[in-house]
Design a protein around this motif. Structure first.
Motif, PDB file in Angstrom:
ATOM      1  N   LEU B   6       0.626 -10.148   1.972  1.00  0.00           N
ATOM      2  CA  LEU B   6       0.895  -9.195   3.038  1.00  0.00           C
ATOM      3  C   LEU B   6       1.606  -9.845   4.211  1.00  0.00           C
ATOM      4  O   LEU B   6       2.480  -9.255   4.809  1.00  0.00           O
ATOM      5  CB  LEU B   6      -0.419  -8.578   3.529  1.00  0.00           C
ATOM      6  CG  LEU B   6      -0.956  -7.471   2.653  1.00  0.00           C
ATOM      7  CD1 LEU B   6      -2.288  -7.003   3.196  1.00  0.00           C
ATOM      8  CD2 LEU B   6       0.025  -6.319   2.609  1.00  0.00           C
ATOM      9  N   ARG B   9       5.160 -10.127   3.572  1.00  0.00           N
ATOM     10  CA  ARG B   9       5.803  -8.831   3.686  1.00  0.00           C
ATOM     11  C   ARG B   9       5.979  -8.441   5.143  1.00  0.00           C
ATOM     12  O   ARG B   9       7.008  -7.951   5.564  1.00  0.00           O
ATOM     13  CB  ARG B   9       4.951  -7.787   2.964  1.00  0.00           C
ATOM     14  CG  ARG B   9       5.555  -6.415   3.028  1.00  0.00           C
ATOM     15  CD  ARG B   9       4.709  -5.421   2.288  1.00  0.00           C
ATOM     16  NE  ARG B   9       4.953  -4.097   2.826  1.00  0.00           N
ATOM     17  CZ  ARG B   9       6.062  -3.404   2.638  1.00  0.00           C
ATOM     18  NH1 ARG B   9       7.025  -3.910   1.936  1.00  0.00           N
ATOM     19  NH2 ARG B   9       6.220  -2.218   3.181  1.00  0.00           N
ATOM     20  N   VAL B 179      -0.097   7.416  -3.683  1.00  0.00           N
ATOM     21  CA  VAL B 179       0.425   8.143  -2.521  1.00  0.00           C
ATOM     22  C   VAL B 179       0.182   9.643  -2.660  1.00  0.00           C
ATOM     23  O   VAL B 179      -0.267  10.311  -1.729  1.00  0.00           O
ATOM     24  CB  VAL B 179       1.940   7.872  -2.326  1.00  0.00           C
ATOM     25  CG1 VAL B 179       2.562   8.874  -1.355  1.00  0.00           C
ATOM     26  CG2 VAL B 179       2.157   6.450  -1.826  1.00  0.00           C
ATOM     27  N   ALA B 182      -3.478  10.677  -2.407  1.00  0.00           N
ATOM     28  CA  ALA B 182      -3.935  10.582  -1.024  1.00  0.00           C
ATOM     29  C   ALA B 182      -3.374  11.743  -0.203  1.00  0.00           C
ATOM     30  O   ALA B 182      -4.111  12.442   0.482  1.00  0.00           O
ATOM     31  CB  ALA B 182      -3.524   9.244  -0.410  1.00  0.00           C
ATOM     32  N   TYR B 189      -8.568   6.477   0.423  1.00  0.00           N
ATOM     33  CA  TYR B 189      -8.054   5.459  -0.507  1.00  0.00           C
ATOM     34  C   TYR B 189      -9.148   4.954  -1.442  1.00  0.00           C
ATOM     35  O   TYR B 189      -8.892   4.552  -2.567  1.00  0.00           O
ATOM     36  CB  TYR B 189      -7.373   4.314   0.256  1.00  0.00           C
ATOM     37  CG  TYR B 189      -8.293   3.456   1.089  1.00  0.00           C
ATOM     38  CD1 TYR B 189      -8.849   2.295   0.575  1.00  0.00           C
ATOM     39  CD2 TYR B 189      -8.615   3.820   2.393  1.00  0.00           C
ATOM     40  CE1 TYR B 189      -9.700   1.511   1.337  1.00  0.00           C
ATOM     41  CE2 TYR B 189      -9.466   3.046   3.155  1.00  0.00           C
ATOM     42  CZ  TYR B 189     -10.012   1.891   2.627  1.00  0.00           C
ATOM     43  OH  TYR B 189     -10.865   1.144   3.378  1.00  0.00           O
ATOM     44  N   LYS B 204      -4.982   0.360  -1.577  1.00  0.00           N
ATOM     45  CA  LYS B 204      -4.575   0.278  -0.176  1.00  0.00           C
ATOM     46  C   LYS B 204      -3.138  -0.223  -0.072  1.00  0.00           C
ATOM     47  O   LYS B 204      -2.309   0.343   0.638  1.00  0.00           O
ATOM     48  CB  LYS B 204      -5.498  -0.725   0.539  1.00  0.00           C
ATOM     49  CG  LYS B 204      -6.276  -0.107   1.665  1.00  0.00           C
ATOM     50  CD  LYS B 204      -6.996  -1.104   2.541  1.00  0.00           C
ATOM     51  CE  LYS B 204      -7.780  -2.196   1.870  1.00  0.00           C
ATOM     52  NZ  LYS B 204      -8.624  -2.963   2.812  1.00  0.00           N
ATOM     53  N   ILE B 207      -0.491   2.269  -1.580  1.00  0.00           N
ATOM     54  CA  ILE B 207      -0.177   3.411  -0.707  1.00  0.00           C
ATOM     55  C   ILE B 207       0.822   2.953   0.349  1.00  0.00           C
ATOM     56  O   ILE B 207       1.813   3.618   0.627  1.00  0.00           O
ATOM     57  CB  ILE B 207      -1.449   3.975  -0.033  1.00  0.00           C
ATOM     58  CG1 ILE B 207      -2.354   4.636  -1.072  1.00  0.00           C
ATOM     59  CG2 ILE B 207      -1.076   4.992   1.050  1.00  0.00           C
ATOM     60  CD1 ILE B 207      -3.671   5.134  -0.518  1.00  0.00           C
ATOM     61  N   ARG B 208       0.564   1.789   0.871  1.00  0.00           N
ATOM     62  CA  ARG B 208       1.422   1.301   1.936  1.00  0.00           C
ATOM     63  C   ARG B 208       2.823   0.955   1.437  1.00  0.00           C
ATOM     64  O   ARG B 208       3.821   1.387   2.019  1.00  0.00           O
ATOM     65  CB  ARG B 208       0.766   0.087   2.586  1.00  0.00           C
ATOM     66  CG  ARG B 208       1.552  -0.450   3.748  1.00  0.00           C
ATOM     67  CD  ARG B 208       0.769  -1.552   4.412  1.00  0.00           C
ATOM     68  NE  ARG B 208       1.575  -2.261   5.366  1.00  0.00           N
ATOM     69  CZ  ARG B 208       1.395  -3.543   5.658  1.00  0.00           C
ATOM     70  NH1 ARG B 208       0.436  -4.219   5.046  1.00  0.00           N
ATOM     71  NH2 ARG B 208       2.138  -4.128   6.558  1.00  0.00           N
ATOM     72  N   LEU B 211       4.702   4.153   0.344  1.00  0.00           N
ATOM     73  CA  LEU B 211       5.247   4.919   1.468  1.00  0.00           C
ATOM     74  C   LEU B 211       6.470   4.227   2.047  1.00  0.00           C
ATOM     75  O   LEU B 211       7.438   4.875   2.444  1.00  0.00           O
ATOM     76  CB  LEU B 211       4.198   5.058   2.575  1.00  0.00           C
ATOM     77  CG  LEU B 211       3.230   6.225   2.533  1.00  0.00           C
ATOM     78  CD1 LEU B 211       2.315   6.150   3.751  1.00  0.00           C
ATOM     79  CD2 LEU B 211       3.957   7.561   2.523  1.00  0.00           C
ATOM     80  N   GLY B 212       6.406   2.907   2.078  1.00  0.00           N
ATOM     81  CA  GLY B 212       7.538   2.138   2.585  1.00  0.00           C
ATOM     82  C   GLY B 212       8.782   2.375   1.739  1.00  0.00           C
ATOM     83  O   GLY B 212       9.883   2.565   2.250  1.00  0.00           O
ATOM     84  N   LEU B 214       9.323   4.979  -0.105  1.00  0.00           N
ATOM     85  CA  LEU B 214       9.718   6.370   0.130  1.00  0.00           C
ATOM     86  C   LEU B 214      10.562   6.473   1.409  1.00  0.00           C
ATOM     87  O   LEU B 214      11.609   7.119   1.437  1.00  0.00           O
ATOM     88  CB  LEU B 214       8.459   7.232   0.253  1.00  0.00           C
ATOM     89  CG  LEU B 214       8.642   8.736   0.379  1.00  0.00           C
ATOM     90  CD1 LEU B 214       9.179   9.326  -0.914  1.00  0.00           C
ATOM     91  CD2 LEU B 214       7.308   9.401   0.732  1.00  0.00           C
ATOM     92  N   ARG B 215      10.089   5.806   2.430  1.00  0.00           N
ATOM     93  CA  ARG B 215      10.821   5.804   3.699  1.00  0.00           C
ATOM     94  C   ARG B 215      12.225   5.233   3.506  1.00  0.00           C
ATOM     95  O   ARG B 215      13.210   5.831   3.934  1.00  0.00           O
ATOM     96  CB  ARG B 215      10.052   4.955   4.714  1.00  0.00           C
ATOM     97  CG  ARG B 215      10.843   4.619   5.971  1.00  0.00           C
ATOM     98  CD  ARG B 215      10.290   3.384   6.660  1.00  0.00           C
ATOM     99  NE  ARG B 215      10.367   2.216   5.795  1.00  0.00           N
ATOM    100  CZ  ARG B 215       9.677   1.097   5.972  1.00  0.00           C
ATOM    101  NH1 ARG B 215       8.829   1.015   6.978  1.00  0.00           N
ATOM    102  NH2 ARG B 215       9.797   0.085   5.148  1.00  0.00           N
TER     103      ARG B 215
END
Lengths: 243, 222
Positions: B6, B9, B179, B182, B189, B204, B207-208, B211-212, B214-215
């Motif tokens: 992490l 990242r 994702v 949730a 989660y 966890k 999901i993060r 979403l990243g 996806l963004r």
């Protein structure tokens, strides 16, 4: 611990955390610039997931909502209403409802938690430069304490030892009648000093507290309208400020 | 071990954020030039929301037309019950009127503001409702089904919807399921981890980073 909170940002953005985790994440966002920037973007992305869900509600809903809203008052746009009671002999405690700061902080209170407060800190184009409140939020040494109040709502304190000031955001406390006021206290070794009395019946407020001194705890009590000279125990919130 | 990953990242994210910081406040401007559907909604929704915040009930009436399908759709998807969805949607829409004065464009798009209120309310309701057990069983059974709502077909004309669908496809299978369970399922989660029989920390993280991704995809397709 911090890494643990940090890794929850994605889950937070899709409301997949419990209340306690949500509070911890939002407090963390205040302290971590890169996380907050990521949080903003992930939340926007999450919102886009609803693009595929658009469904026309039944027509009756429109009637009900418009009828309800036409008789529902709105939360006042941030503007001063009444001067808070000033107590002789206490610290100078100007209470402000600055246009932007209060709006954003109130938004924080609404649903975005402390998260939106961070936005205030980050808004470089905001006309905040002159405001003392912004100065506190932007102080390099600014630190934050958040606590859920007994009975509901929360208290957020952003404080700067260097400026000797704090911004206290009280939001959505348990409803009280017009004969009661919430009151904020500064507690140090010498005892308690009133930091401000909220308008009777109000359950949300934003205030700037001057002269933090050696304050160890910011406390909140439920008092008769207009406030008291001494806090009525028990306090419904008591946030310890790290020395 | 996971922590180290992490951190790496995050270091990358930080750099990205520095150059991107003004983007949030620039969002309404950026979307203005785009051609269709929801994009246009976004711009006028902001104006209408701001006017609603100044007490203009006419503006709110118009805003209702723009955002109520989103509010209702979110409720319906998370709650899976029409009566409850109507009830919660009504609460959400009244809350939007009541608190519109707090909305600040710098805090994000109006769509995101509205969706956030609706989603949080729907999730709060589903978690507090007694029907949760029943709902869990049902959705557990549906967990392997693609998260495409039949109602979306009616709206598929909209370019934005295709964008979201297409971008969801860029996610790995686990990211995608984590994702969507949730967000669309309203699960925590931890519940998602149980439903997918996957370790909680993994969910966890998925999901993060899902979403990243996806963004990134949504932004690239603007």
């Amino acid at each position: 611990m911090s890494d643990d909170v940090h890794s929850l940002i994605g889950a937070w953005a899709v409301d997949a955390v419990d209340d306690d985790e949500r509070r911890r994440v939002e407090a963390h966002l205040l302290e971590c610039e890169s996380c907050a920037a990521e949080a903003v973007e992930l939340r926007e992305a999450a919102g886009r997931l609803s693009d595929v869900l658009l469904t026309d509600p039944p027509p009756e809903l429109r009637d009900r909502v418009l009828a309800a809203t036409s008789r529902t008052g709105q939360e006042a746009a941030p503007a001063p209403r009444r001067r808070p009671a000033r107590r002789p002999g206490t610290l100078r405690v100007p209470r402000r409802r600055l246009a932007l700061g209060a709006a954003a902080l109130a938004l924080a209170a609404a649903f975005a938690g402390v998260f939106a407060t961070w936005q205030v800190m980050r808004s470089t184009d905001a006309p905040l430069a002159e405001s003392e409140m912004a100065a506190v939020l932007e102080a390099p040494d600014a630190d934050v304490a958040v606590q859920r109040a007994e009975g509901g709502g929360r208290v957020t304190v952003v404080f700067s030892a260097e400026l000797d000031q704090a911004v206290v955001v009280v939001s959505d406390l348990a409803e009280i009648g017009d004969d009661r006021s919430y009151q904020v206290w500064l507690v140090d070794e010498a005892g308690q000093t009133s930091a401000g009395v909220m308008d009777p019946g109000d359950s949300s407020a934003t205030m700037l507290v001057d002269g933090l001194g050696d304050t160890e705890i910011v406390g909140l009590t439920n008092e008769p309208a207009g406030g008291s000279d001494q806090p009525t125990e028990p306090m419904i919130a008591d946030l310890a400020l790290p020395a | 071990m996971r922590t180290a990953k992490l951190v790496v990242r995050r270091a990358g994210m930080e750099n990205a954020q520095c150059t991107h910081t003004p983007r949030t406040s620039g969002r309404p401007v950026r979307t203005r030039g785009a051609p269709v559907g929801a994009v246009v909604d976004t711009v006028s929704a902001e104006t209408l929301l701001l006017r609603s915040g100044r007490g203009e009930h006419d503006a709110f009436t118009e805003l209702y037309g723009l955002v109520s399908p989103r509010v209702y759709g979110i409720c319906l998807r998370v709650l899976r019950d029409r009566a409850q969805s109507e009830e919660v949607a009504q609460e959400v829409l009244v809350e939007i009127w009541r608190t519109a004065s707090r909305y600040d464009e710098r805090l994000g798009s109006a769509t995101s503001w509205v969706a956030t209120i609706a989603h949080r309310r729907a999730v709060d309701r589903v978690r507090s409702s007694q029907a949760a057990g029943d709902r869990e069983r049902r959705a557990a059974a549906e967990a392997t089904v693609a998260p495409v709502d039949p109602v979306a077909d009616a709206a598929e004309r909209r370019l934005e919807h295709r964008q979201v669908r297409r971008c969801l496809k860029t996610l790995t299978d686990l990211q995608h399921r984590a994702v969507t369970l949730a967000y669309y399922g309203g699960y925590t989660y931890r519940q998602v981890a149980a439903l997918l029989d996957t370790a909680v920390p993994t969910v966890k993280t998925r999901i993060r980073d899902g979403l990243g991704k996806l963004r990134d995809c949504l932004e690239a397709s603007r």
